[in-house]
Design an enzyme around this catalytic site. Structure first.
Site, PDB file in Angstrom:
ATOM      1  N   GLU A 117       0.826  -1.206   0.000  1.00 26.47           N
ATOM      2  CA  GLU A 117       0.000   0.000   0.000  1.00 26.47           C
ATOM      3  C   GLU A 117       0.866   1.264   0.000  1.00 26.47           C
ATOM      4  OE1 GLU A 117      -4.339  -0.175   1.708  1.00 26.47           O
ATOM      5  OE2 GLU A 117      -3.039   0.573   3.264  1.00 26.47           O
ATOM      6  N   LYS A 157     -13.959   1.042  -3.856  1.00 25.23           N
ATOM      7  CA  LYS A 157     -15.031   1.534  -2.982  1.00 25.23           C
ATOM      8  C   LYS A 157     -16.064   2.301  -3.803  1.00 25.23           C
ATOM      9  CE  LYS A 157     -12.202   2.118   1.150  1.00 25.23           C
ATOM     10  NZ  LYS A 157     -11.535   3.092   2.005  1.00 25.23           N
ATOM     11  N   HIS A 202       6.743 -26.923  -1.700  1.00 23.04           N
ATOM     12  CA  HIS A 202       6.060 -27.988  -2.440  1.00 23.04           C
ATOM     13  C   HIS A 202       4.911 -27.436  -3.267  1.00 23.04           C
ATOM     14  CE1 HIS A 202       8.265 -31.188  -0.294  1.00 23.04           C
ATOM     15  NE2 HIS A 202       8.437 -30.184   0.541  1.00 23.04           N
TER      16      HIS A 202
END
Ligand code: PA5
Length: 450
Positions: free
Chosen positions: A290, A425, A311
């Protein structure tokens, strides 16, 4: 002195000491911008001096509330998302048993669970089911006080709590951590007389773990917040006085990752060999992602848990696109001792390891993997911790915060804003037909039907 070390020996084939030294004048400048608060986003530099400024009265008040929650609650629900959630979870998980979430009975401290970090209907409904027959308190955290995910979870939890205990008693079980004066959560806290803590204006969400945002949940989980703060103070003071690039781990980390980025290593994979550190990686991903991912720039922070992910992701790291570097958070001393037993039949062929500790095998896996990855052209950085405890985690948190600010300034972005988070948003509110978003609703509906 500090306990944390940064080791770059396994990056030397990709970054030379000479290249690092060339950053000296630039990083002197960036350091000044941070300490003198003159750089981009300087309204959000409160975290720089924060550890040393934490008031004894604040610690006492947090400890008192934590004791109250411990006395009246089997469970503490921490409601928050992003920077209002990940720091507390990272520290609590790092310090706890791997199975503490499953050990409900017999715990001397309340079980800390989380809400509002997603809007999953099943998750939230199952949480309410779980809480039906438990005594619990809610710690609701939102700096803005308006974030949708925690606001929805809090509305549901408030209703549940009020139905269980009645409105007045429910209010006594709610602790709000939010802005000093604005936001819906602040209004609710005042109107309903919740016990409240303030997130300082100049500390952004992802830099807030050393405020009540992290300290109250960590204290409720039974950990020593004074030691956590002391570790951060130690790192704060050390990084401020140490100007030598090779002795200041935050400077070294910030410079090396930027050199690697400029050489096309655009993904940083944080690896741990200690499963309790999984959420610490999540916290770090948010802090760096961020802070740096903007203006079409930035290293993409990724995380793996080894040897588990050797793995799964091991193949890619060893042999896929060569745009990665790896940062291993190495913990020298585990909390526990466990040896591999001798077996008379030895059908699994493991007797050559009989009597060895698991940590020895883990360490050899770590050393072998680092060398294999370096051979596969993945530069490696190591952040070495003597052990996991509150004090060391305090150092680690502050180290990464300062490393992030320096690194963001070297990258020439503002590491303290997050304009990109608004895009989702805006679309979500338009789709939900939130009042005030009428034009966006029309536009998005048109886009979906065209
Ligand atoms: O780092 C940040 O600023 C964000 O991740 C916020 O912490 C997150 O969006 C939650 O915001 P708030 O605390 O306002 O609810």
């Amino acid at each position: 002195m500090i306990q944390l070390k940064v080791r770059i020996d396994n990056a030397h084939g990709f970054v030379s000491d000479e290249e690092i030294k060339l950053f000296k004048s630039e990083t002197d400048l960036q350091r000044r911008k941070i300490y003198e608060k003159t750089g981009a986003g300087n309204d959000f530099l409160g975290w720089v001096d924060l550890p040393c400024q934490i008031d004894e009265r604040l610690i006492e008040s947090i400890e008192k509330d934590a004791a109250r929650i411990k006395a009246d609650s089997q469970v503490a629900v921490v409601v928050g998302i992003g920077g209002s959630y990940l720091g507390a979870r990272a520290i609590i998980d790092a310090l706890s048993s791997n199975f503490y979430q499953m050990q409900f009975t017999g715990n001397k401290n309340p079980l800390v669970v989380y809400a509002g970090q997603n809007i999953g209907e099943d998750y939230t409904a199952e949480l309410l089911d779980f809480l039906n027959d438990k005594d619990y308190s809610v710690i609701v955290i939102s700096k803005s006080g308006t974030t949708t995910e925690p606001a929805i979870a809090f509305r549901l939890l408030r209703k549940h709590l009020e139905e269980k205990y009645g409105e007045e008693k429910a209010s006594e079980r709610i602790y709000a951590i939010t802005d000093a004066s604005k936001g819906a959560l602040k209004t609710l806290a005042v109107n309903k007389s919740y016990k409240s803590y303030v997130i300082p204006d100049d500390v952004g969400g992802r830099y807030s773990v050393l405020t009540p945002v992290g300290l109250l949940p960590v204290a409720v989980a039974g950990f020593n917040i004074r030691e956590f703060v002391n570790g951060a103070i130690n790192m704060q003071e050390y990084l401020k006085r140490e100007e030598d690039i090779f002795k200041n781990p935050a400077l070294l980390y910030a410079i090396v990752r930027n050199i690697l980025y400029r050489k096309g290593k655009t993904i940083e994979v944080m690896a741990n060999y200690t499963s309790n550190m999984m959420y610490f990686t999540e916290w770090w991903k948010q802090l760096y992602g961020e802070s740096e991912g903007k203006d079409q720039k930035g290293i993409f922070p990724a995380g793996v848990n080894f040897t588990t992910d050797l793995h799964s992701m091991g193949q890619y790291i060893q042999d896929g696109m060569r745009n990665l570097f790896e940062t291993v958070v190495r913990v020298e001393k585990p909390k526990r001792i466990l040896e591999i037993p001798h077996d008379n039949d030895n059908l699994d062929g493991l007797n050559f390891l009989a009597g060895q500790r698991l940590s020895y095998v883990n360490k050899m896996a770590e050393t072998g993997t680092i060398l294999a990855h370096v051979d596969g052209k993945v530069p490696n950085l190591e952040i070495i911790l003597p052990q996991i405890n509150e004090n060391v985690l305090g150092e680690l948190v502050y180290f990464f915060e300062m490393g992030c600010a320096l690194s963001g300034y070297i990258l020439d972005v503002n590491p303290f804003d997050q304009p990109g988070v608004e895009a989702y948003k805006k679309n979500m509110f338009a789709l939900l037909e939130k009042p005030g978003f009428e034009q966006e609703t029309n536009e998005i509906k048109k886009r979906l039907t065209d």
